[in-house]
Design an enzyme around this catalytic site. Structure first.
Site, mmCIF file in Angstrom:
data_model
loop_
_atom_site.group_PDB
_atom_site.id
_atom_site.type_symbol
_atom_site.label_atom_id
_atom_site.label_comp_id
_atom_site.label_asym_id
_atom_site.label_seq_id
_atom_site.Cartn_x
_atom_site.Cartn_y
_atom_site.Cartn_z
ATOM 1 N N LEU A 42 56.727 40.463 8.373
ATOM 2 C CA LEU A 42 56.485 40.933 9.921
ATOM 3 C C LEU A 42 55.008 40.620 10.260
ATOM 4 O O LEU A 42 54.047 40.648 9.517
ATOM 5 C CB LEU A 42 56.630 42.445 9.782
ATOM 6 N N ASP A 43 54.973 39.991 11.615
ATOM 7 C CA ASP A 43 53.646 39.762 12.220
ATOM 8 C C ASP A 43 52.552 40.804 12.071
ATOM 9 O O ASP A 43 53.103 41.723 12.225
ATOM 10 C CB ASP A 43 53.631 39.310 13.712
ATOM 11 N N ARG A 44 51.416 40.329 11.970
ATOM 12 C CA ARG A 44 50.168 41.434 11.706
ATOM 13 C C ARG A 44 50.039 42.415 13.014
ATOM 14 O O ARG A 44 49.966 43.410 12.765
ATOM 15 C CB ARG A 44 48.873 40.762 11.686
ATOM 16 N N LEU A 45 50.455 41.724 14.159
ATOM 17 C CA LEU A 45 50.540 42.608 15.529
ATOM 18 C C LEU A 45 51.641 43.470 15.517
ATOM 19 O O LEU A 45 51.550 44.382 16.540
ATOM 20 C CB LEU A 45 50.240 41.514 16.569
ATOM 21 N N THR A 46 52.641 43.202 14.941
ATOM 22 C CA THR A 46 53.820 44.086 15.089
ATOM 23 C C THR A 46 53.888 45.253 14.323
ATOM 24 O O THR A 46 53.549 44.981 13.125
ATOM 25 C CB THR A 46 55.376 43.074 14.889
#
Length: 322
Positions: A148-152
Site C-alpha cells: 500500500l502506498d506510503r500516502l494511502t
C-alpha cells in the site's frame, strides 16, 4: 525439474527489524575481479554504495557463510554468498502507528496510517510498517502479501510464516481478493456514476508520476461509484480490478477529480517526507477473500476515517494526518 539450491542461512540477525543485504557473487569467466574488494567496488561503482561497502569491509562487517569475516583482499569466489547490514541514516519517527485488525498463526492484517510506508524503500527503512511490526510483535519472518502506498491509509496483509508467503501473495496476483477503497475528491454533477475507467498506465523507474498512454491497450481498470455528496465534495467507492502503480489516483485524476491531498496528480508538489499536513484522502477500506492456508472466509474493514469528510476545515488548515 531441477530445484534451485537454497542459499545458506544468514549469519547476521535482523537489525531494527530489517533483513541484512545478501549478495550472491556472479560468475567471473574472464577473471575481472581478483579479490572481493575489486568486485564490490565494480558492483557499486558510481554511487555512494561503493564507499559505504568499503568501510564495512574495513570494519569487518561483511560476513560469509557460517559467519566468517570477509576482507577486501579475500579471493573472489563465484557463486559464493556474503551478507552485511547497510549503514542506515537516522530516520525521523513517523508519529502514527499501525493498528492490528487480525492475527492468527499464519496471517496478520493491520490498519496502516497515512505517511507510513509498507516496506523499506528509498529513505524509508526502519520507519515502515514491516520493520516496526517485526520488532514490536516479535515476528522476524513477517512478510507483506501486497503493498500500500506510503500516502494511502488502510488495510494491509502480511504473512507470518515464510512457508505461507507464496500462498498469500498469489491471492493478490490471481485477483482473488476483493478490495474496496474510499476516496474524497471534487464532485462534478456533469459526470454520471457508477462508471468503469480503463486505460493503459505505465510507470517509469525514477519518475514519481505514472502516466496514461493514449490509445494503448488497457492494463488498468477501476469501478468508480459516487456514494455521497457534501458541499461540493464527493465520497467515492473505488474498486480496482487490476493493480497498477498509483492506479486509483491516476484514474480519478483522468476524470478531472484528483483525490484531495494528492501531491503528484495533477501536479507534482513533492512535500517533505515529514510534512504530515493534509494527508491524501484515500483509504483501503475493505479486504475480502478465502484464506488459502486455513480455508476461512475473511472480510476485514478499516476503522479509519478520512479527515476531510468529517472536518474539511481542519484538514485544509493542515491539522495533521492519522
Amino acid at each position: 525439474m531441477r530445484r534451485r539450491a537454497q542459499p545458506p542461512p544468514s549469519p547476521l540477525p535482523q537489525r531494527a527489524g530489517i533483513d541484512p543485504v545478501r549478495l550472491r557473487l556472479p560468475p567471473d569467466p574472464e577473471g575481472a575481479w581478483p579479490d572481493l574488494g575489486d568486485y564490490l567496488a565494480a558492483h557499486y561503482a558510481g554511487g555512494a554504495g561503493a564507499e559505504a561497502v568499503a568501510r564495512l569491509l574495513a570494519a569487518g562487517r561483511v560476513l560469509g557463510p557460517g559467519g566468517r569475516v570477509l576482507s577486501a583482499h579475500d579471493p573472489y569466489e563465484p557463486g559464493g554468498y556474503l551478507w552485511f547490514h547497510r549503514d542506515l541514516p537516522q530516520e525521523p519517527p513517523v508519529p502514527f502507528a499501525p493498528r492490528v485488525v487480525y492475527r492468527d498463526p499464519h496471517l496478520l492484517v493491520v490498519d496502516k496510517p497515512h505517511f507510513l510506508a509498507t516496506t523499506p524503500r528509498g529513505s524509508h527503512v526502519t520507519q515502515t510498517a514491516l520493520a516496526r511490526l517485526r520488532a514490536e510483535l516479535d515476528l522476524p519472518a513477517l512478510s507483506p502479501a501486497h503493498r500500500l502506498d506510503r500516502l494511502t491509509a488502510g488495510l494491509v496483509m502480511f504473512s507470518i510464516r515464510p512457508e505461507d508467503r507464496g500462498a498469500y501473495q498469489l491471492l493478490f496476483q490471481a485477483r482473488r481478493v476483493r478490495k474496496e477503497y474510499e476516496a474524497l475528491a471534487p464532485h462534478d454533477p456533469e459526470l454520471a456514476f457508477p462508471r468503469t475507467v480503463r486505460s493503459r498506465i505505465e510507470k517509469t523507474r525514477g519518475v514519481i508520476a505514472a502516466a496514461e498512454v493514449p490509445g494503448g491497450e488497457p492494463n488498468a481498470e477501476t469501478l468508480v461509484e459516487l456514494t455521497e455528496v457534501r458541499g461540493g465534495l464527493g465520497r467515492y467507492r473505488l474498486t480496482p480490478r487490476t493493480g497498477r502503480t498509483h492506479q486509483l489516483r491516476v484514474h480519478m485524476n483522468s476524470l478531472g477529480l484528483p483525490i484531495l491531498g494528492d501531491p503528484v496528480y495533477p501536479q507534482v508538489t513533492d512535500p517533505a517526507p515529514e510534512d504530515y499536513r493534509r494527508p491524501l484522502q484515500l483509504l483501503s477500506r475493505l479486504l475480502e477473500f478465502t484464506d488459502p492456508v486455513t480455508g476461512a472466509a475473511h472480510r476485514f474493514e478499516s476503522g479509519r476515517t478520512l479527515q476531510a469528510w468529517d472536518d474539511r476545515t481542519a484538514w485544509e488548515a493542515g491539522a495533521g494526518g492519522r
